[in-house]
Every structure is written in C-alpha cells, then in structure tokens.
Write a protein that holds these residues in place. Structure first.
Motif, short mmCIF file in Angstrom:
data_model
loop_
_atom_site.label_atom_id
_atom_site.label_comp_id
_atom_site.label_asym_id
_atom_site.label_seq_id
_atom_site.Cartn_x
_atom_site.Cartn_y
_atom_site.Cartn_z
N GLN A 563 0.89 -1.26 -0.10
CA GLN A 563 0.10 -0.07 0.08
C GLN A 563 0.76 1.31 0.06
O GLN A 563 1.85 1.58 0.72
N THR A 564 0.48 2.17 -0.96
CA THR A 564 0.93 3.54 -0.82
C THR A 564 0.37 4.46 -0.04
O THR A 564 -0.92 4.17 0.16
N PHE A 565 0.81 5.76 0.30
CA PHE A 565 0.21 6.49 1.07
C PHE A 565 0.65 7.99 0.86
O PHE A 565 1.59 8.13 0.05
N ARG A 566 -0.15 8.88 1.18
CA ARG A 566 0.05 10.41 1.13
C ARG A 566 -0.66 11.08 2.26
O ARG A 566 -1.90 10.49 2.69
N ARG A 567 -0.44 12.15 2.64
CA ARG A 567 -0.98 12.97 3.74
C ARG A 567 -2.05 13.82 3.04
O ARG A 567 -1.79 14.20 2.17
N ALA A 568 -3.27 14.21 3.77
CA ALA A 568 -4.33 14.80 3.31
C ALA A 568 -3.91 16.15 3.11
O ALA A 568 -3.43 16.70 4.22
N HIS A 569 -4.13 16.86 1.92
CA HIS A 569 -3.94 18.41 1.96
C HIS A 569 -4.85 19.14 3.15
O HIS A 569 -4.23 20.19 3.35
N CYS A 570 -5.90 18.69 3.16
CA CYS A 570 -6.84 19.41 3.92
C CYS A 570 -6.53 19.62 5.35
O CYS A 570 -6.75 20.56 6.06
N ARG A 697 -3.35 27.47 12.84
CA ARG A 697 -3.06 26.56 11.92
C ARG A 697 -4.26 26.52 10.53
O ARG A 697 -5.37 26.42 10.90
N HIS A 698 -3.65 26.61 9.46
CA HIS A 698 -4.63 26.73 8.23
C HIS A 698 -4.88 25.54 7.70
O HIS A 698 -4.11 24.51 7.20
N ARG A 699 -6.34 25.15 7.66
CA ARG A 699 -6.60 24.17 7.10
C ARG A 699 -7.68 24.17 6.00
O ARG A 699 -8.73 25.12 6.17
N ASP A 700 -7.50 23.63 4.91
CA ASP A 700 -8.36 24.14 3.71
C ASP A 700 -9.27 23.16 3.22
O ASP A 700 -8.85 22.23 2.61
N LEU A 701 -10.26 22.86 3.46
CA LEU A 701 -11.28 21.87 2.98
C LEU A 701 -11.46 21.74 1.49
O LEU A 701 -12.15 20.68 1.13
N SER A 702 -11.37 22.93 1.01
CA SER A 702 -11.62 22.99 -0.45
C SER A 702 -10.46 22.03 -1.29
O SER A 702 -10.89 21.70 -2.45
N LEU A 703 -9.49 21.75 -0.38
CA LEU A 703 -8.50 20.91 -1.26
C LEU A 703 -8.71 19.55 -1.20
O LEU A 703 -9.17 19.02 -0.22
N LYS A 704 -8.73 18.65 -2.32
CA LYS A 704 -8.97 17.31 -2.46
C LYS A 704 -7.86 16.89 -1.58
O LYS A 704 -6.78 17.00 -1.69
N PRO A 705 -8.37 15.59 -0.95
CA PRO A 705 -7.42 14.83 -0.18
C PRO A 705 -6.45 14.49 -1.03
O PRO A 705 -5.14 14.35 -0.68
#
Length: 705
Positions: A563-570, A697-705
């Motif tokens: 399994q590969t992974f990446r951190r969510a941008h949101c 902390r800036h969190r942008d829910l408009s960014l797709k995971p």
C-alpha cells in the motif's frame, strides 16, 4: 482557635442531642496529641483539626464525623494508634480516622499508573463509609484557605491536585458550594493574573452599571409579589474561575459574556416552582436553548432545580434557578444531606439520594478495567454533567454532556453499540459523532456483521462505551494486532540495543499489570500502549530520545506491504497526532487527522477506513504544515518572523499573502516540521511576538485529499 464549648454550641444548634462529653474528650485528646506541633504559618497545629470540625458543623453532620475531624491527623502525625482510638472512642470513629489517614497518604497527583491505583484505593475507602471523603474534603478546603504560608512550589502542587481531583469530586457528590470555593482557591494560585483581571473588570462593570444584582433581585421580587407567590430571591455574581472557564470554553472576551450573574428563587413546593417559571418567562424574554428541568429529570446525585436564562434589565442575560427549600438543601449539601441532622434526629430529605450508588457503579468495574481505563472512567464520571435522552419507546437514558448516539447505543446494551451503523435523532438521520442534547429522541440503527471501528474511540465520551469498543477491537483483530505489536516491540527494543524476547515481554506485561505477553503485544498493535512505555518499564535508564530517525518513506504503522500513502492536503497531519487512513482505488491510502471535518463524507463507508499510527522515534522535518498569520505592516517584521521560524530549526517552503492592509498583513506560511511538538514550539514562539496579532493552523477543506 474555636474553643471546645463554642464547637459544641455549633453542633447543638442543629443536634440538641449531641454527646457533649464525646466531643470534649476528642477535643482534649487531639489537643494533647498535637501538643508542640505547629503549622507552616506558626499557629499551633491543632487549630487545623478544629477548623475542619467547624466546616463539618456547617453541613450538620453527626457526632462521629465531628470527632473524626478532631482526630483525623492523630494516627498519621502523632504517637496515637488505631487501637487506642478504638478503645477511647469507638470502632466507628477508629474506622473513619483510619480511612481519612489512608486517603491523606495517597499521592493522587503522581504518575498516571500509580494514580490509577490510588484512585482505586480512594473509591474503596469511600465505598466503606462516604463520611471519610466528607472529612477529607473539609480537610482540603481548610488547607486551601490557609495555603499562603507554604512554599510556592507546594502551593502549586496542592492547587493542581485540588483542581483536578477534589473540586470535581465535590461537584460530582453534589456539594456545589464546596466545588466553587475549591476551584476559586486553586485558581488564585494557578493563574493569579487571570483571576485579578476578572475581579478588576467586575469592579469596573459595577462602577458603570451600579448594583445590578440588587436591581434584578428587586425586579424578580416585585413580579412574584404581583402574582401572590411567597419565595426568597437571592442573587450573586459568579465566581472568577467560573467566568474564566466560560471565557475559555466559548472563546469570548469578558465584555461579551452575558450571563455572569446568577439568581435563585427558593419556594415552598414543587407546584410553585413552575408557577414562578411562568411569571419570569412572562416578564422577561427566555433565551432559547438555555432551559433545563432537573425537577422532572433529576441528576444522579439527587440535584433538582429548574434552570432558565432570560434577558433581564437592560438586556443583560441572567441565569435563574428555581427550587423548593428541600431541593435547595440537597443542592447545597449534596451527599452530606444523607447524614445531616436537625433537632437531634437524622434529616429525612426525600430528595437526598443514597450516595453509595455511584460509588458502587465505579467499584464494580475495578476488576474489569486496566489501570489506564479505570482512571479514564473515573475522571469521565467525575467531570460529567448530565443529559437525558429518550428511546423510541419513551424510556429515559441518562448520559454525560457531550455524549453521542454511539454512547446512547452502548448505554442500552453492548450488543446494540457493537452493531450500530447509524442513528436518527428526533427522526432525522445524523452522523454518529453528533452531540446529543436534553430531551432528544434517539433511534439506533443496527446491522448484522457490523463491528466497532477503531475511530469510534475518539467519538464516544463514556467510559462504558470506550471499554466496550476496546474490548471488541482486541477480540476481533487480536491476531493482526499481536503481529503488528511484535514488529513495534522489535523495532523499539532494537533502538536501545536490547532484544524483545518472550521473557522480556512477559516481564514487562507483569510490571504493567497485563495478563501475559500476548495481551501486551495486542495492546501495542492497537495503539493502547506505546512501545516507549514498554521499553522504559524494563529499562528506565534508557530512552527512545536518541533513537535513529524514522524512515520518511514508511513513517506510519498499519499499512499493507504493497500500500502507498500520502498525507491529506486538507488537514496536513503530523507525527504525534491521531490519524486514520482512507483508501482510494488505484491511489493507495490518504492519511487524515482523526478530527478532520473531511472525514464526514466517509461515515457511511467503514470498509474504506484503515487504522494507522505513526512510527515511534524521531521523525525528519519533512511534514509541511500551513500556518495562517496576521502581522503588523512595519519594516522588518516579516524578516523577523522568518528568523524566528529558522531559530526553531524549521524550514519555510512557501509563503503567500492573502490580505494586505495599511496596518497589517495576512499571510500563509508553509513550514516543514518533525512532529506535533515541533509545530507547538514554532507556534508558541510566534505567538509570543508582539508583532504577531493572530496565528492559527490553516486548514483548507476545499483542497481534495
């Protein structure tokens, strides 16, 4: 110091049949035993037991409790013995004094594992005779009132212990006046600047508006006189700590707080309570959502009252509590009302509940829960306020404030909770993490084959639900967790040059109070236990602080080999935060922080959730986090901000302005960090700068995971 005859007079005020000779003998014996001992203030030590006894007379307690207060330090601090107290007084008094002595010797603010065991002892002592804790609370109250003579570090330690343990315990036992005083005395030590600031603002407010309490009290009395209702009305400004806590919880400035005044209306019977409620609501506008009827739905500690908030004089929001005199006695005395005397006989107050019921419910789980779970459950129970919800059939389910439909499901039956897939509140389908409110009707929808998810631990609030979920997770995935735990243990032991042998793990399990090494490995794999704690249990002189850096290519535990992974941008999770993975077809696993709002869209897709944990050890500073700052628009400020971030060994990977004004800038800075502690260091350093008006902390829910 109060003279013995004055003390007897205080007792005789509510108990004319008091045994004068018993109190005189206890007074003389205690004075003799403490002869030559002095408090930090220089006063004779015996002034303290006498003051504790006087506090108990305010609660109208029996002779045995008063005598216990006079003798409560004799076994611990003098040559007196249990046998001698039993011979001179009675076995009842000896048992009570011994119980208080054992509570005094418990170090309740010590390390977590030891603290849990001491809490067990505390509740065992309370379960034998709750008068023990009433004496101990009075003892702590007097110590807090006379704390100034102690060293500053000792004052702080006692204040923290009071704030964390004794104040909420007094509240849970219904002794609200004592809880408020203990909190305020501890607040005076722990945060004197905040307390003094609130007091100064009160003084300023009174100077500007006059005596608001007197004015509103007169208004309420006038309305009751018009309606022909006899009742006493009392008003007061709320305690500084209560106001400060509300400011913190609601993130409001003092000037925006509206309900800083509280009023009580005390009448003769229950029918008058509802008549008074009608009078107040006809005269002043009720504040929506601020009405609670604890008469029809009493709290578990026997508390009964009607609470409502209204917009009073000049639009000021005030809270009004309405209750009968008998209800008021229980509201003030709490469980002490169960032993209170009047006119020489024990008071028969119909609203005073048997105080042993809550203690029994806690002690029943002592053998079922491990140390950490028991401690967690105790604190949840102590700090809880209640909400009452209904099943579709109309049965009432009592839950702590902040409870969710999942807590509701587990409160009905563990089987219902384990198989829960969704819920309806007042007929509308809601997410499982919805916070329930008083009076709501809750319907739990279950499905065969459904099992608890690891993410549920962070959704539920009750100890019962948490324990049931953990137990189910351990049983369901025990094999996978054991295997995962073996890898975590091997890596952790390798880092300190040791081998995770069966014998080593078995020894660690025994030290941690677990059944065997398989239980230990299962808890490691399920993230209930950290590898660091296991290693430090066996090798306390070693730490994991010097371990090698975690491989940035595989920083998380719980992924499949392919399994590969990446951190969510949101939400940009970093090591040290609780995380969960969401699977995407052809795109591997995206890692989210457990509190990321974006997870709501996956609520109905439990099969896509993957339980993950960060690898233990030191991580490299490769995790980008976006910080949103508002800074002064002055020469050199931006350069200074960048220097501060660099001083914290953090790298700026991007910087963009979102708003420019003549007096300030708003900007977002992307910073590469190691973990959540590194993030805290950077944000704290920036927040301390006078040129930084705001940081978040800036969190942008408009960014797709």
């Amino acid at each position: 110091m109060i003279d013995v005859e004055d003390l007897i007079a205080l007792v005789r005020n509510y108990n004319p049949r008091t045994n004068d000779d018993l109190i005189r003998r206890a007074y003389a014996y205690g004075r003799q035993m403490h002869e030559g001992q002095f408090r930090q203030s220089g006063e004779p030590y015996f002034t303290h037991p006498v003051a504790v006894a006087a506090i108990l007379t305010e609660q109208r307690l029996d002779d045995a409790s008063i005598v216990t207060a006079l003798l409560h330090d004799t076994i611990e601090d003098t040559k007196s013995t249990y046998a001698e107290i039993e011979r001179l007084f009675s076995s009842e008094v000896a048992e009570l004094v011994d119980g208080v002595t054992k509570l005094t010797n418990l170090q309740l603010s010590s390390a977590e594992a030891k603290q849990a065991e001491n809490f067990r002892k505390l509740f065992m002592a309370m379960s034998k005779d709750l008068r023990v804790i009433l004496v101990k609370l009075a003892d702590r109250l007097h110590n807090m009132r006379t704390l100034k003579s102690m060293k500053p570090e000792k004052q702080a330690q006692k204040a923290r212990e009071t704030m964390e343990i004794f104040a909420p315990l007094a509240g849970r036992m219904g002794m609200q006046w004592m809880r408020e005083e203990l909190e305020d005395l501890a607040f005076r030590v722990l945060n004197p600047e905040a307390r003094n600031s609130i007091i100064r603002r009160f003084i300023t407010l009174q100077r500007e508006t006059g005596d608001v309490v007197h004015q509103i009290t007169a208004d309420i009395r006038l309305e009751l006189d018009k309606a022909g209702i006899e009742a006493d009305v009392y008003g007061r400004a709320k305690k500084p700590y209560s106001i400060w806590r509300k400011m913190q919880e609601k993130d409001l400035a003092f000037s925006r707080l509206s309900d800083i005044y509280g009023f009580r209306v005390i009448c003769e019977d229950e029918a008058d309570c509802y008549r008074i409620l009608g009078v107040i609501h006809r005269r002043w506008r009720a504040v929506p959502g601020r009405f609670k009827d604890y008469i029809s739905q009493p709290k578990s500690n026997g508390y009964r009252s009607i609470h409502t908030s209204v917009s009073g004089r000049d639009g000021k929001r005030v809270e009004v509590q309405i209750r009968t005199r008998q209800m008021h006695e229980v509201a003030e005395a709490g469980v002490a009302a169960h032993w209170a005397y009047r006119d020489g006989v024990r008071t028969k107050n119909p609203f005073a509940v048997d105080p042993t019921k809550w203690i029994a419910s806690m002690t029943e789980r002592m053998d079922e829960d491990d140390h950490d779970e028991f401690l967690e459950n105790v604190k949840l129970e102590m700090y809880s306020d209640q909400v009452f919800c209904f099943t579709p059939k109309g049965d009432v389910v009592q839950l702590p404030r902040g409870a969710t439909p999942l807590d509701f499901a587990y409160a009905i039956h563990t089987r219902i909770g384990n198989s829960c897939v969704s819920a309806k509140v007042d007929g509308i389908r809601v997410p499982l993490w919805t916070r329930l409110k008083n009076g709501q009707s809750v319907e739990i929808i279950t499905a065969e084959g459904q099992l608890p998810q690891a993410s549920w631990i962070d959704i539920v609030t009750t100890g019962r639900a948490k324990a049931a979920i953990r137990k189910s997770l351990r049983e369901e995935d025990r094999g996978r967790f054991v295997k995962l735990g073996q890898e975590l243990a091997r890596a952790a032991f390798d880092h300190v040059g040791k081998k995770a042998s069966d014998k080593a793990l078995r020894t660690a399990a025994k030290q941690l109070g677990l059944a065997d090494e398989q239980d230990l490995l299962a808890r490691l794999g399920s993230a209930e236990l950290t590898a660091r704690r296991v290693v430090e249990t066996l090798y306390p002189e070693l730490t994991l602080a010097t371990t090698e850096e975690v491989d940035a290519q595989r920083p998380v535990v719980g992924l499949g080999a392919d399994q590969t992974f990446r951190r969510a941008h949101c939400c940009q999770p970093v090591p040290g935060e609780r995380i969960v993975g969401i699977t995407y077809r052809g795109a591997g696993v995206v890692i989210h922080a457990i509190d990321c709002p974006a997870l709501v869209e996956f609520e109905e897709q439990p099969a896509r959730w993957v339980d993950l944990n960060w690898q233990p050890g030191r991580h490299k500073a490769v995790y980008t986090v976006s910080l949103e700052l508002t800074i002064s628009n002055d020469a050199g400020v931006l350069g200074h901000i960048c220097t501060i971030i660099g001083e914290q060994k953090a790298n700026i990977s991007d910087l963009r302005f979102t708003d420019r004004k003549p007096d300030y800038y708003k900007l977002i800075i992307d910073v590469d960090l190691r973990d959540v502690e590194h993030l805290h260091m950077v944000m704290t350093a920036l927040e301390a700068e006078t040129d930084v008006a705001q940081i978040a902390r800036h969190r942008d829910l408009s960014l797709k995971p």
